[in-house]
Write a protein that holds these residues in place. Structure first.
Motif, PDB file in Angstrom:
ATOM      1  N   GLU A  91      -3.325  -2.398  -1.661  1.00 52.26           N
ATOM      2  CA  GLU A  91      -3.856  -1.956  -0.371  1.00 52.26           C
ATOM      3  C   GLU A  91      -5.355  -2.183  -0.246  1.00 52.26           C
ATOM      4  O   GLU A  91      -5.860  -2.348   0.851  1.00 52.26           O
ATOM      5  CB  GLU A  91      -3.575  -0.456  -0.175  1.00 52.26           C
ATOM      6  CG  GLU A  91      -2.123  -0.141   0.059  1.00 52.26           C
ATOM      7  CD  GLU A  91      -1.900   1.332   0.282  1.00 52.26           C
ATOM      8  OE1 GLU A  91      -1.297   1.671   1.316  1.00 52.26           O
ATOM      9  OE2 GLU A  91      -2.329   2.144  -0.565  1.00 52.26           O
ATOM     10  N   GLU A 109       2.984  -5.386   5.429  1.00 51.40           N
ATOM     11  CA  GLU A 109       2.002  -4.755   6.319  1.00 51.40           C
ATOM     12  C   GLU A 109       1.178  -3.727   5.547  1.00 51.40           C
ATOM     13  O   GLU A 109       1.714  -2.895   4.815  1.00 51.40           O
ATOM     14  CB  GLU A 109       2.710  -4.080   7.495  1.00 51.40           C
ATOM     15  CG  GLU A 109       1.743  -3.573   8.530  1.00 51.40           C
ATOM     16  CD  GLU A 109       2.443  -3.049   9.778  1.00 51.40           C
ATOM     17  OE1 GLU A 109       1.825  -2.224  10.451  1.00 51.40           O
ATOM     18  OE2 GLU A 109       3.576  -3.476  10.053  1.00 51.40           O
ATOM     19  N   GLY A 110      -0.148  -3.824   5.679  1.00 53.27           N
ATOM     20  CA  GLY A 110      -1.051  -2.895   5.012  1.00 53.27           C
ATOM     21  C   GLY A 110      -1.410  -3.302   3.596  1.00 53.27           C
ATOM     22  O   GLY A 110      -2.166  -2.606   2.928  1.00 53.27           O
TER      23      GLY A 110
END
Length: 181
Positions: A91, A109-110
């Motif tokens: 992340e 995602e992320g």
């Protein structure tokens, strides 16, 4: 009448050979070794090792980075001669983060993901409750940080188990995460 006796004996012999052959084939299939991923933790103070396994060839290690306080994930494949680290996702991007690798073909995602493809004979992984280490495979999440004492070294490696080995050892997802048996 004499012609019927040899044919009955012949059919009995053929039937016995077929039954014995099927029995041998069944026993061979049961005894054949199955490839697994073994998870082993050395017992403290000479106590026995904790061991479990799973059969899925693909798995993921996931933990909270101790400095960044962000999730990191590594995806592996079991192979005959070791483990293949295929991709890594994180992340946060900071010091020590790989940045020269090719981006992973599938991005989450992320997360930022890189394709690694590094062959390893086994993994030696130190886990603690602070990093919340877990092993994810085949829709199972094994919270290994709750199964072993803090700072335990976990060895993850490919093995081949026979039927007796499979009866003596537990599947990881069937264990209680709090370490009780």
């Amino acid at each position: 009448m004499m012609n019927k006796l040899p044919s009955k004996r012949l059919w009995l012999l053929i039937g016995a050979v077929v039954v014995v052959s099927l029995l041998c084939l069944t026993l061979w299939r049961v005894a054949v070794r199955q490839p697994v991923v073994e998870v082993r933790v050395k017992g403290a103070d000479g106590a026995g090792d904790k061991v479990c396994y799973f059969t899925d060839p693909n798995f993921q290690l996931r933990w909270m980075h101790s400095v960044e306080k962000q999730w990191w994930e590594e995806q592996y494949q079991r192979q005959d001669d070791g483990l293949l680290l295929t991709t890594t996702y994180f992340e946060a991007f900071g010091a020590g983060t790989p940045s020269t690798e090719t981006l992973a073909p599938v991005q989450k995602e992320g997360y930022l993901g890189y394709q690694i493809n590094e062959q390893l004979p086994r993994l030696n992984w130190v886990v603690s409750r602070l990093t919340k280490g877990e092993i994810d495979y085949s829709r199972h999440r094994f919270l290994i940080h709750q199964w072993v004492p803090d700072y335990s070294e976990v060895v993850i490696m490919p093995k081949a188990y026979g039927v007796i080995d499979r009866f003596k050892k537990d599947l990881c997802h069937e264990l209680k995460s709090d370490g009780s048996q």
